[in-house]
Design an enzyme around this catalytic site. Sequence first.
Site, mmCIF file in Angstrom:
data_model
loop_
_atom_site.group_PDB
_atom_site.id
_atom_site.type_symbol
_atom_site.label_atom_id
_atom_site.label_comp_id
_atom_site.label_asym_id
_atom_site.label_seq_id
_atom_site.Cartn_x
_atom_site.Cartn_y
_atom_site.Cartn_z
ATOM 1 N N LEU A 42 35.993 39.443 39.491
ATOM 2 C CA LEU A 42 36.282 40.839 39.138
ATOM 3 C C LEU A 42 36.341 41.718 40.380
ATOM 4 O O LEU A 42 35.867 41.342 41.448
ATOM 5 C CB LEU A 42 35.242 41.387 38.164
ATOM 6 C CG LEU A 42 33.826 41.702 38.644
ATOM 7 C CD1 LEU A 42 33.094 42.560 37.600
ATOM 8 C CD2 LEU A 42 33.029 40.462 38.971
ATOM 9 N N CYS A 43 36.957 42.870 40.191
ATOM 10 C CA CYS A 43 37.051 43.928 41.196
ATOM 11 C C CYS A 43 37.771 43.425 42.447
ATOM 12 O O CYS A 43 38.940 43.100 42.391
ATOM 13 C CB CYS A 43 35.659 44.485 41.498
ATOM 14 S SG CYS A 43 35.677 46.135 42.230
ATOM 15 N N HIS A 44 37.107 43.336 43.600
ATOM 16 C CA HIS A 44 37.729 42.785 44.809
ATOM 17 C C HIS A 44 37.547 41.273 44.914
ATOM 18 O O HIS A 44 38.119 40.647 45.810
ATOM 19 C CB HIS A 44 37.165 43.464 46.061
ATOM 20 C CG HIS A 44 37.604 44.888 46.222
ATOM 21 N ND1 HIS A 44 36.990 45.931 45.563
ATOM 22 C CD2 HIS A 44 38.614 45.442 46.941
ATOM 23 C CE1 HIS A 44 37.584 47.067 45.884
ATOM 24 N NE2 HIS A 44 38.576 46.806 46.719
ATOM 25 N N GLY A 50 38.076 40.976 35.723
ATOM 26 C CA GLY A 50 37.738 42.340 35.350
ATOM 27 C C GLY A 50 38.122 43.293 36.463
ATOM 28 O O GLY A 50 38.265 42.886 37.622
#
Length: 293
Positions: free
Chosen positions: A189-191, A268
């Site tokens: 998720l995210c980075h 995500g």
Amino acid sequence: MMATASGELSKDPTPDRAEDNAYFPSPYSLSQYTSPKTDFDGVKHKDAYSGDKKVLMIASAERYVLLQNGKMFSTGNHPVEMLLPAHHLMEAGFDIDVATVGGYPVKLELWALPEEDKAVMSTYEALKPKLKSPLDLADVVADDLGEDSPYLAVFIPGGHGAVVGLPRSEEVTRTLDWALENDKYVITLCHGPAALLAASLGKTESPFKGYSVCVFPDALDEGPNLEIGYLPGRLEWLVADLLREQGLNVVNDKMTGQVHQDRKLLTGDSPLASNALGLLAADTLVEATRDEG
């Protein structure tokens, strides 16, 4: 996760005295992006699994990201993005092994640790010995990624630390190759999806070409994160941009807590997605082990 504006807090990034020309996020940005509690409201699969399958967490051992202007962002793994999905998986009954490139200690953005959140903090305490003394990913690749591997899934947390090292690590490449070849799950998720860039190393195209993913929006790193002093400068490259170049379809352009599953890749968009991704991951892995049984 996001708090309301707090008075006249500074939007200037905070100097990190441990390194030359390095900075933490500004006080104002932390008032917007952090909270003492998360949206965690319970687990769905308490002790649902009692077998031997485990989850391999590949965490970042990197503290600093060099930016275009020569400044460095003092970062690491985002604690909510790491610990909340891990909480759901551990509560469901899956043990988690922690590995880093080189076996160096995991770095955390402790300024984002929600200290009033019992789920996150209990998981932090449980995993802390493994975070301090993780496995060397090279050893895991050499010894534990065969056909009889104990790992059911690979989990790569977010935080800007994921953009350093992981995208060009041959060990990450081999781990992702193994996951795809052996029908294992990849959760990130995210980075964290920056690590998926490693899958293309030594190949004419990424094996994730055609997959759909959620990822942290480039527009935030290029705009608001600079304006409010979360970052002290522009990143040298953008995660969603490079994933698109490799043929992946980024399904979000905002940070709303969105999660997404395409085949066995679970993603995500941000810290806001941590709880939902943990729920999705626990649902998916528990169901997978039921199918195997």
